[in-house]
Design a protein around this motif. Structure first.
Motif, PDB file in Angstrom:
ATOM      1  N   UNK A 122       9.625   3.153 -10.981  1.00  0.00           N
ATOM      2  CA  UNK A 122       8.769   3.330 -12.153  1.00  0.00           C
ATOM      3  C   UNK A 122       7.317   3.442 -11.707  1.00  0.00           C
ATOM      4  N   UNK A 123       6.586   4.315 -12.353  1.00  0.00           N
ATOM      5  CA  UNK A 123       5.173   4.462 -12.027  1.00  0.00           C
ATOM      6  C   UNK A 123       4.409   3.180 -12.339  1.00  0.00           C
ATOM      7  N   UNK A 124       3.413   2.903 -11.489  1.00  0.00           N
ATOM      8  CA  UNK A 124       2.584   1.719 -11.691  1.00  0.00           C
ATOM      9  C   UNK A 124       1.639   1.986 -12.860  1.00  0.00           C
TER      10      UNK A 124
ATOM     11  N   UNK B 155       4.866 -10.125 -11.510  1.00  0.00           N
ATOM     12  CA  UNK B 155       6.326 -10.134 -11.489  1.00  0.00           C
ATOM     13  C   UNK B 155       6.846  -8.957 -10.685  1.00  0.00           C
ATOM     14  N   UNK B 156       8.039  -9.147 -10.123  1.00  0.00           N
ATOM     15  CA  UNK B 156       8.603  -8.109  -9.275  1.00  0.00           C
ATOM     16  C   UNK B 156       9.539  -7.163 -10.001  1.00  0.00           C
ATOM     17  N   UNK B 157       9.485  -7.088 -11.328  1.00  0.00           N
ATOM     18  CA  UNK B 157      10.402  -6.231 -12.077  1.00  0.00           C
ATOM     19  C   UNK B 157      10.194  -4.766 -11.717  1.00  0.00           C
ATOM     20  N   UNK B 158      11.301  -4.039 -11.577  1.00  0.00           N
ATOM     21  CA  UNK B 158      11.227  -2.604 -11.306  1.00  0.00           C
ATOM     22  C   UNK B 158      10.543  -1.869 -12.448  1.00  0.00           C
ATOM     23  N   UNK B 159      10.732  -2.366 -13.662  1.00  0.00           N
ATOM     24  CA  UNK B 159      10.176  -1.678 -14.829  1.00  0.00           C
ATOM     25  C   UNK B 159       8.656  -1.759 -14.898  1.00  0.00           C
TER      26      UNK B 159
END
Length: 990
Positions: free
Chosen positions: A369-371, A403-407
């Protein structure tokens, strides 16, 4: 095909356009698999193959470089470019563009073909595969626009922008990574799937074997467990009571409560929504009261119920453990969204460079996912002493999220094989305590390779429906095939996922054959789902009353969770329009191919009609069977299209050409169902190689009326072959045929026999010449049989009709054939005229009757009564006791209701009063419903009934419902002629 060579300047106005589009959702005329079918008109471009258009090939390859890899018919990469340079027509070019556009969207499709349309110069059939039909159709439309633009640039078309729009459409309709992974795994195991909505709800398997998924939630996911996992406070309490390491936490609803809880627990703390997901609203490492107050507003904005969790902050790395069926299948270390400095670019520029990674997209559309740079990201930067304009030192890691969430733009590192066994056991126990079949356990620990009970760490969250993409597409490390254990959970090795499917098609007899097969397997205790021209039947219950012989009805049966055996009547119209409603059928039955529906949808000859019917034979797998009529040469040729084995059936006597053909097949180990003459009558015999198994005498089967209904003998042979191929025991097949009758409840509208005042009345759906020949043979045989039992003369009266979308010659032929078997023919019309004005179809049929009468046919009188019920009343008024009446009907339910009323009158001896008859035959309740979308009747309609209001000629008072009589009364029955003229004997007839 020779092309006209263009002028050097090229065509003035390219006008390639799509004139028709179809979506095939199963095997079809063009492909064994799903496909898009476009009919395109090249217009002036018919004279301009690709090699005559300067710059066309270069412009096309610049727009879509991936076309260089297309092999086309050459079979090697670059073959399509060779075709472009040699010269190929632009319909073929559009096919390849549509395939490549789908590849750009991540849909790997390579199947396609382009063929000229017969009899329509400049028109081409463009067929190509698709993954998602919305995307496939959009690819075809964009391909046509691009071709026109490359021939002559259009000011209002920018391909780059159009491609972006197309890709966004594909992203909106695509499955997420988790759903896609499960479907891909299921498909690799030959488990069929059906998308149930526009989102992620998917059915895996068919009928009684089906399972459902929505993302990573499955049919076996406990709703109670999901509720527990959604309540983080309750989850923490349950895990703590099980002795699992969890942080201290409290539930709060006010800012003051949050501050008090933080002081009680001790700083640093975490504030997060009680019912949040994807890491939204989670605020970490809060060191002061002011931090908690700011975090409170952030977390509350993401909470659906306004309840927050304050818990102790556990330091360490963020790990996601994926547990499926109580076992750990993957572990990923999640690294928060960040950039790495190079000493030259600002943070904002580094974010832009990172987001340019083609693996990054918006939301869950891609593997990363884009930052997102927002106020929260700027606050994280400030805590590290940076801003968006800062230039980090080379090698410095700058976080943009906690947080390390991919989303939220994080990345993942696969650590599946690094985890300590104690930590694996803790994660598995947590999933069991909550009760989730598929769970994501979030661990915070210094190192997953060391036991957290010794090094410190805790489970901070248990997630229902965990995402798979951090495991299937890790940024660093080896991908884990996490969909496999999910599919194992739903379909353990050896578990069935499909129900047996028997598909039946043919010009005549397919409905009765389908009913016979369903009846046999019902006797075996199976829950049979059946589609037919009368509707959808589930376990002998009519759930939809409509013409349901199309692909949508087939999918409806396969979606029913009670069905463990499916019998599909497959109509020609559904095959042409959508293909089959499933990917394959275990048994295909083709009864015959005769002249009907010709001249519609490009099917003009019997050979073309046979091509359509053969689709179900092509859909037979290698372990399946095709049950084919050896007496029909066109059906016999279908054996060449069958990948499985063939079961033959034949009405012909031993020594005939079809029987000799069957004998050769059986000597090679083949199977067949045939008739063998005996001193007691014809015996149905099943042949398998050199073995013969006697089944039943034809004259003892109720549906054959003592063997006189030869068409039902043929149907019984076909049903026997299908049941035998599907594994039914011999005695169950025999019992099924012996108990199958043509009464209204087992076979509505097909050879239903009713006694009305001593008149033998038969009701059937016969509507074409081939069917009338078979029906006429029955009338002759049955009349002769009955005549031998009585000396009274039996007159034969037939009511006939046909759909208006048949050819003129077909309608006339129907009348000619009927005239050979009936003394009086009454011609009616269907309720739906299908494009013809009122009276035209009946007039053509009557012309055929008169032509046959002039040539010496049996018929002596033809009458036209357009309204069906009025025609029934007229026929019954002129029939005497002992006569034979054959009613070929359109609305069989209302006709049966009318006859039931007349039977009640006769029994009561009066026409007066409201008599109570069979409620299932109440004419007020049995008017046929409108056909469902996608059914045969609706699919074949080429127009609606004409009326005075829409410009059609209005019938006169003695027109539409009047009787037109050819004045040639029966010489031996003047009394009947007089009775027919009496108004009180024929209600509604002038």
């Amino acid at each position: 095909m020779a092309a006209q060579r263009p002028t050097p300047t090229g065509p003035a106005a390219p006008d390639l356009r799509v004139v028709e589009s179809r979506v095939y959702r199963g095997p079809n005329l063009w492909s064994y698999d799903r496909a898009i079918h476009l009919v395109v008109d090249l217009g002036v471009l018919e004279g301009y193959p690709s090699d005559t258009l300067p710059g066309f090939t270069d412009g096309l390859l610049e727009a879509l470089p991936g076309l260089r890899r297309h092999g086309c018919s050459r079979g090697h990469a670059g073959g399509f470019v060779e075709r472009l340079e040699e010269g190929t027509w632009l319909g073929h070019v559009a096919e390849h563009i549509a395939l490549q556009l789908q590849s750009e969207a991540g849909h790997d499709q390579r199947r396609g073909k382009t063929r000229a349309v017969r009899g329509r110069p400049g028109h081409y059939n463009v067929i190509y595969g698709y993954t998602d039909e919305t995307v496939g159709l959009a690819a075809g439309r964009l391909a046509v626009r691009l071709v026109n633009h490359l021939v002559q640039p259009q000011d209002d078309f920018v391909f780059g922008e159009a491609l972006d729009d197309f890709l966004r459409l594909a992203q909106r309709t695509a499955f997420g990574p988790s759903t896609a992974a499960i479907i891909e795994e299921a498909a690799s195991r030959d488990i069929p799937w059906i998308r149930l909505n526009s989102a992620s709800l998917v059915q895996l398997g068919q009928g009684v074997h089906q399972q459902r998924i929505r993302a990573t939630m499955t049919s076996q996911t406990s709703s109670l467990a999901v509720d527990i996992a959604s309540d983080k406070d309750l989850t923490g309490t349950l895990l703590a009571s099980a002795g699992l390491p969890v942080p201290r936490q409290e539930t709060v609803r006010t800012m003051a409560g949050a501050v008090e809880a933080a002081r009680k627990i001790g700083f640093p703390v975490v504030v997060k929504p009680l019912d949040g997901n994807h890491g939204r609203g989670v605020c970490l490492d809060l060191q002061s009261v002011e931090d908690v107050e700011r975090a409170y507003d952030v977390a509350k904005a993401e909470s659906r119920r306004g309840t927050l969790i304050v818990e102790s902050f556990v330091t360490g790395r963020d790990y996601r453990c994926l547990i499926v069926g109580g076992h750990m299948v993957a572990i990923a270390e999640r690294v928060p969204a960040h950039v790495v400095g190079d000493g030259e670019h600002t943070v904002a520029e580094l974010v832009e460079q990172t987001n340019a990674d083609p693996r990054r997209g918006v939301g869950h559309e891609k593997v990363l996912t884009k930052i997102k740079v927002d106020a929260a990201a700027e606050e994280v930067l400030a805590d590290q002493g940076h801003s968006l304009t800062s230039v980090p030192a080379a090698g410095e890691m700058v976080k943009l999220a906690l947080t390390g969430n991919m989303s939220t733009g994080g990345i993942s590192i696969d650590r599946t094989f690094d985890a300590h066994p104690d930590n694996v056991e803790i994660a598995e126990e947590a999933a069991r305590v909550v009760g989730l079949d598929v769970a994501g356990i979030d661990f915070i620990a210094p190192d997953i390779a060391s036991p957290v009970r010794e090094t410190g760490g805790a489970i901070c969250e248990v997630n229902a429906a965990p995402g798979f993409r951090m495991h299937t597409h890790p940024t660093v490390g080896v991908p884990q095939f996490v969909a496999k254990p999910v599919v194992d959970l739903l379909f353990p090795p050896g578990a069935p996922s499909r129900v047996p499917i028997v598909a039946v098609t043919g010009t005549n007899g397919k409905t009765t054959t389908s009913r016979m097969i369903a009846h046999i397997f019902k006797g075996l205790g199976r829950k049979v789902g059946m589609t037919s021209t009368d509707g959808v039947v589930i376990d002998e219950r009519l759930v939809i009353k409509a013409d349901a012989s199309g692909p949508k009805s087939a999918r409806m049966v396969l979606q029913n969770p009670r069905v463990d055996f499916a019998v599909m009547e497959v109509a020609r119209g559904g095959i042409i329009r959508e293909g089959l409603g499933y990917d394959r059928n275990d048994v295909a039955v083709v009864t015959n191919v005769a002249a009907d529906h010709l001249g519609l949808r490009g099917v003009d000859t019997l050979e073309q009609l046979a091509e359509v019917k053969a689709v179900i034979v092509e859909a037979v797998p290698r372990h399946g069977f095709a049950v084919l009529n050896a007496d029909d040469p066109l059906v016999r040729e279908m054996r060449r299209r069958c990948r499985g084995d063939v079961v033959w059936f034949s009405l012909e006597a031993p020594g005939s050409e079809p029987r000799e053909f069957i004998e050769k097949a059986c000597r090679r180990g083949g199977r067949a169902v045939v008739l063998e003459p005996t001193d007691r009558g014809e015996m149905i015999v099943i042949r398998h190689g050199r073995r013969s198994m006697q089944l039943a005498w034809t004259h003892l089967l109720p549906s054959t009326f003592g063997g006189t209904a030869r068409f039902n003998v043929a149907n019984a042979l076909a049903a026997t072959g299908a049941a035998f191929a599907a594994g039914a025991p011999l005695h169950d097949i025999r019992q099924g045929l012996r108990t199958f009758t043509t009464n209204y409840y087992l076979s509505p509208g097909r050879m239903n026999q009713v006694q009305v005042g001593g008149v033998e009345v038969f009701i059937d759906y016969c509507h074409n010449a081939a069917g009338m020949r078979a029906l006429g043979g029955f009338v002759d045989a049955y009349a002769e049989q009955q005549q031998g039992r009585t000396e009274q003369r039996m007159s034969r009266i037939g009511m006939i009709g046909a759909a208006g979308d048949r050819r003129d010659d077909d309608l006339r032929e129907l009348g000619e054939v009927a005239a050979q078997h009936f003394d009086v023919v009454v011609v009616r019309e269907d309720e739906r005229l299908r494009g013809r004005p009122a009276g035209e179809s009946a007039t053509l049929i009557a012309e055929g009757v008169r032509s046959a009468m002039a040539s010496g046919a049996r018929c002596r009188q033809v009458e036209v009564v357009l309204d069906e019920l009025t025609a029934v009343a007229h026929v019954m008024a002129r029939a005497n006791a002992g006569d034979l009446v054959m009613l070929c009907v359109d609305q069989h339910a209302t006709v049966l209701g009318e006859l039931e009323t007349r039977t009640s009158w006769a029994q009561a001896g009066s026409h007066a009063g409201d008599l109570v008859g069979d409620p299932d035959l109440d004419p007020t309740e049995l008017s046929q419903t409108a056909t469902a979308e996608g059914t045969e009747a609706e699919e074949e309609a080429i127009g609606s009934s004409a009326s005075a209001e829409d410009g059609a000629e209005a019938p006169s008072a003695d027109g539409a419902d009047a009787v037109q009589v050819v004045d040639e009364p029966l010489p031996s029955d003047d009394k009947k002629a007089r009775r027919a003229a009496e108004p009180d004997r024929a209600p509604g007839v002038v």
